[in-house]
Design a protein around this motif. Sequence first.
Motif, PDB file in Angstrom:
ATOM      1  N   MET A  54       0.828  -1.188   0.000  1.00 14.59           N
ATOM      2  CA  MET A  54       0.000   0.000   0.000  1.00 14.59           C
ATOM      3  C   MET A  54       0.874   1.253   0.000  1.00 14.59           C
ATOM      4  SD  MET A  54      -3.364  -0.530   2.389  1.00 14.59           S
ATOM      5  CE  MET A  54      -2.798   0.722   3.511  1.00 14.59           C
ATOM      6  N   THR A  55       0.414   2.317  -0.658  1.00 14.24           N
ATOM      7  CA  THR A  55       1.224   3.535  -0.760  1.00 14.24           C
ATOM      8  C   THR A  55       0.645   4.677   0.069  1.00 14.24           C
ATOM      9  OG1 THR A  55      -0.007   4.212  -2.727  1.00 14.24           O
ATOM     10  CG2 THR A  55       2.007   2.929  -3.085  1.00 14.24           C
ATOM     11  N   THR A  56      -0.264   4.369   0.979  1.00 13.89           N
ATOM     12  CA  THR A  56      -0.881   5.425   1.774  1.00 13.89           C
ATOM     13  C   THR A  56       0.123   6.048   2.715  1.00 13.89           C
ATOM     14  OG1 THR A  56      -1.657   3.692   3.258  1.00 13.89           O
ATOM     15  CG2 THR A  56      -3.227   4.533   1.651  1.00 13.89           C
ATOM     16  N   ALA A  57      -0.243   7.200   3.286  1.00 10.44           N
ATOM     17  CA  ALA A  57       0.678   7.991   4.101  1.00 10.44           C
ATOM     18  C   ALA A  57       1.096   7.253   5.370  1.00 10.44           C
ATOM     19  CB  ALA A  57       0.005   9.309   4.469  1.00 10.44           C
ATOM     20  N   THR A  58       2.300   7.551   5.843  1.00 14.86           N
ATOM     21  CA  THR A  58       2.784   6.996   7.102  1.00 14.86           C
ATOM     22  C   THR A  58       2.136   7.721   8.271  1.00 14.86           C
ATOM     23  OG1 THR A  58       4.623   8.549   7.317  1.00 14.86           O
ATOM     24  CG2 THR A  58       5.009   6.564   5.992  1.00 14.86           C
ATOM     25  N   GLN A  59       2.249   7.143   9.468  1.00 10.86           N
ATOM     26  CA  GLN A  59       1.680   7.790  10.646  1.00 10.86           C
ATOM     27  C   GLN A  59       2.369   9.120  10.940  1.00 10.86           C
ATOM     28  OE1 GLN A  59      -1.195   6.916  12.282  1.00 10.86           O
ATOM     29  NE2 GLN A  59      -1.229   5.650  10.424  1.00 10.86           N
ATOM     30  N   THR A  60       3.637   9.234  10.550  1.00 13.33           N
ATOM     31  CA  THR A  60       4.323  10.525  10.710  1.00 13.33           C
ATOM     32  C   THR A  60       3.670  11.583   9.835  1.00 13.33           C
ATOM     33  OG1 THR A  60       6.410   9.417  11.202  1.00 13.33           O
ATOM     34  CG2 THR A  60       6.533  11.714  10.517  1.00 13.33           C
ATOM     35  N   ASP A  61       3.361  11.210   8.580  1.00 14.27           N
ATOM     36  CA  ASP A  61       2.661  12.124   7.676  1.00 14.27           C
ATOM     37  C   ASP A  61       1.309  12.527   8.257  1.00 14.27           C
ATOM     38  OD1 ASP A  61       4.702  11.915   5.803  1.00 14.27           O
ATOM     39  OD2 ASP A  61       3.746  10.235   4.777  1.00 14.27           O
ATOM     40  N   PRO A 111      -3.308  10.957  -5.230  1.00 11.38           N
ATOM     41  CA  PRO A 111      -2.306   9.884  -5.208  1.00 11.38           C
ATOM     42  C   PRO A 111      -0.893  10.404  -4.984  1.00 11.38           C
ATOM     43  CG  PRO A 111      -3.790   9.635  -7.082  1.00 11.38           C
ATOM     44  CD  PRO A 111      -4.091  10.972  -6.485  1.00 11.38           C
ATOM     45  N   LYS A 112      -0.091   9.578  -4.349  1.00 14.32           N
ATOM     46  CA  LYS A 112       1.316   9.937  -4.141  1.00 14.32           C
ATOM     47  C   LYS A 112       2.040  10.129  -5.469  1.00 14.32           C
ATOM     48  CE  LYS A 112       2.382   8.197   0.478  1.00 14.32           C
ATOM     49  NZ  LYS A 112       3.031   9.428   0.925  1.00 14.32           N
ATOM     50  N   SER A 113       1.595   9.426  -6.504  1.00 17.56           N
ATOM     51  CA  SER A 113       2.232   9.559  -7.811  1.00 17.56           C
ATOM     52  C   SER A 113       2.086  10.969  -8.375  1.00 17.56           C
ATOM     53  CB  SER A 113       1.631   8.545  -8.799  1.00 17.56           C
ATOM     54  OG  SER A 113       0.249   8.804  -9.014  1.00 17.56           O
ATOM     55  N   LEU A 114       1.098  11.725  -7.858  1.00 19.65           N
ATOM     56  CA  LEU A 114       0.895  13.110  -8.283  1.00 19.65           C
ATOM     57  C   LEU A 114       1.349  14.095  -7.209  1.00 19.65           C
ATOM     58  CD1 LEU A 114      -2.655  12.757  -9.904  1.00 19.65           C
ATOM     59  CD2 LEU A 114      -0.466  12.976 -11.097  1.00 19.65           C
ATOM     60  N   GLY A 115       2.059  13.589  -6.208  1.00 17.90           N
ATOM     61  CA  GLY A 115       2.556  14.455  -5.139  1.00 17.90           C
ATOM     62  C   GLY A 115       1.578  14.671  -4.010  1.00 17.90           C
ATOM     63  N   GLY A 116       0.485  13.898  -3.972  1.00 15.96           N
ATOM     64  CA  GLY A 116      -0.505  14.034  -2.911  1.00 15.96           C
ATOM     65  C   GLY A 116      -0.170  13.197  -1.695  1.00 15.96           C
ATOM     66  N   ALA A 117      -0.997  13.327  -0.659  1.00 19.67           N
ATOM     67  CA  ALA A 117      -0.761  12.605   0.597  1.00 19.67           C
ATOM     68  C   ALA A 117      -1.293  11.184   0.553  1.00 19.67           C
ATOM     69  CB  ALA A 117      -1.407  13.352   1.760  1.00 19.67           C
ATOM     70  N   GLU A 118      -2.364  10.944  -0.217  1.00 24.38           N
ATOM     71  CA  GLU A 118      -3.008   9.633  -0.313  1.00 24.38           C
ATOM     72  C   GLU A 118      -3.260   9.046   1.084  1.00 24.38           C
ATOM     73  OE1 GLU A 118      -2.545   5.431  -2.777  1.00 24.38           O
ATOM     74  OE2 GLU A 118      -1.323   7.154  -3.370  1.00 24.38           O
ATOM     75  N   LEU A 119      -3.948   9.811   1.913  1.00 20.18           N
ATOM     76  CA  LEU A 119      -4.241   9.360   3.276  1.00 20.18           C
ATOM     77  C   LEU A 119      -5.200   8.177   3.274  1.00 20.18           C
ATOM     78  CD1 LEU A 119      -4.822  12.570   5.449  1.00 20.18           C
ATOM     79  CD2 LEU A 119      -2.701  11.305   5.073  1.00 20.18           C
ATOM     80  N   ALA A 120      -5.084   7.352   4.288  1.00 24.17           N
ATOM     81  CA  ALA A 120      -6.104   6.339   4.534  1.00 24.17           C
ATOM     82  C   ALA A 120      -7.396   7.056   4.899  1.00 24.17           C
ATOM     83  CB  ALA A 120      -5.669   5.415   5.669  1.00 24.17           C
ATOM     84  N   HIS A 121      -8.519   6.488   4.500  1.00 25.99           N
ATOM     85  CA  HIS A 121      -9.791   7.167   4.714  1.00 25.99           C
ATOM     86  C   HIS A 121     -10.079   7.468   6.187  1.00 25.99           C
ATOM     87  CE1 HIS A 121     -14.335   7.445   4.711  1.00 25.99           C
ATOM     88  NE2 HIS A 121     -13.947   8.454   3.957  1.00 25.99           N
ATOM     89  N   PRO A 122      -9.832   6.557   7.126  1.00 24.18           N
ATOM     90  CA  PRO A 122     -10.077   6.907   8.535  1.00 24.18           C
ATOM     91  C   PRO A 122      -9.253   8.100   9.006  1.00 24.18           C
ATOM     92  CG  PRO A 122      -9.880   4.535   8.285  1.00 24.18           C
ATOM     93  CD  PRO A 122      -9.456   5.131   6.977  1.00 24.18           C
TER      94      PRO A 122
END
Length: 385
Positions: free
Chosen positions: A1-8, A55-66
């Motif tokens: 998965m490419t979603t954001a890390t908890q630090t992000d 999406p991260k591929s476009l420089g976005g955060a791609e956060l998990a929905h929760p």
Amino acid sequence: MTTATQTDVAHYIEKAHEIAALLADVGDRIDTERRIPEEITNRMADEGLFRLLIPKSLGGAELAHPDFRKIVSIFAQADGSAGWCVNQNNVFSTNSARVPEETAQEVWTVQRNVVTNGPPMPYTRADVVDGGYRISGRWNFSSGIPHATWVAALTPVYQPGQSEPSEMRTMLLPKGEVNVLDVWNVGGLRGTGSHSFEIEEAFIPAARSYPTTAGSREPGPLYYIPTTLLFCSGFATVALGAARAGLDSAIELAIGKTQMGRETTMRDESTTQRMVGEAEATWNAARAFLDESTNSMWEGVCRNRDLTTEERIRVRLSSTHAIRQAAKVVDIAYTLCGSSAIFAVNPIQRKFQDVHAITQQIQGRPTHYDTAGQFYLGLEPGGIF
């Protein structure tokens, strides 16, 4: 998965709290100007708070929905209109995974770009021409258009010589190419600036459009969730956030207020105690159902890259229910405030108006209960889910 890390995630939550504190101080200005102040929306954009679901591929955060819903709630408790725009503009940005890649790069890689959208009026149309489409019409309820830089126009498409549309496509064009109509004279959610816009005989290159049936180029689970479920659960989060803030303000007033003809404060009265208890139970029950259904949705889509009908129905049901219950909570808070509630300086006034405005939006319609009832009765469910 490419979603954001908890630090992000922690970083975005911290920034959301910082900006929410600014919003809480300019509520009157937001209502008067019918927009979020430009210096605040610019900071939101610079901090990436309109890029949370790109999406991260476009420089976005791609956060998990929760995690995204946590940020929506922070803004909603500070200002309902800000929470609404954070949800609206971010959820629409998930379409960056569905447009042609060259258009996604053009529109969604620029830090301050924000796209607004709205439903079309009946006479709106796009005619197929060489290289693209010629469109004209009017679109309403374009939340966040004062701070947006692009607009998305959902439009029925007509082939040459045809009297019925062949498909629905969304057309993207810079905001400077449309005529914004100042029509947002409303009671609640005034700061969303959900004005209308018109387009007359504009040419849209084919690459700046995509069909409503377009699939995702991205592998992340976020882009397998139907946008209607992202919208409804996010707006339910806004309603609960605004209701929470309204109830908190009523409790604060009750602790210190002595009603005319009484010797004790409101909080010492059994009626006040019962009303607060009922409101807390209502709010927490609605939040728990929404949290449970949306978390299950996220787990399901991460696991299967798809959702079952039951998972979708539960999110639809819990979202509508949260919106309707938020109105009940804010009604109790409004009643608790007594005559103080009718003055604009009382925070409950704005929360009351905002939550009731959300109940009138498509996501708050009671007919969504019918859809859930049909499913649980073993019928083929109708509606949007």
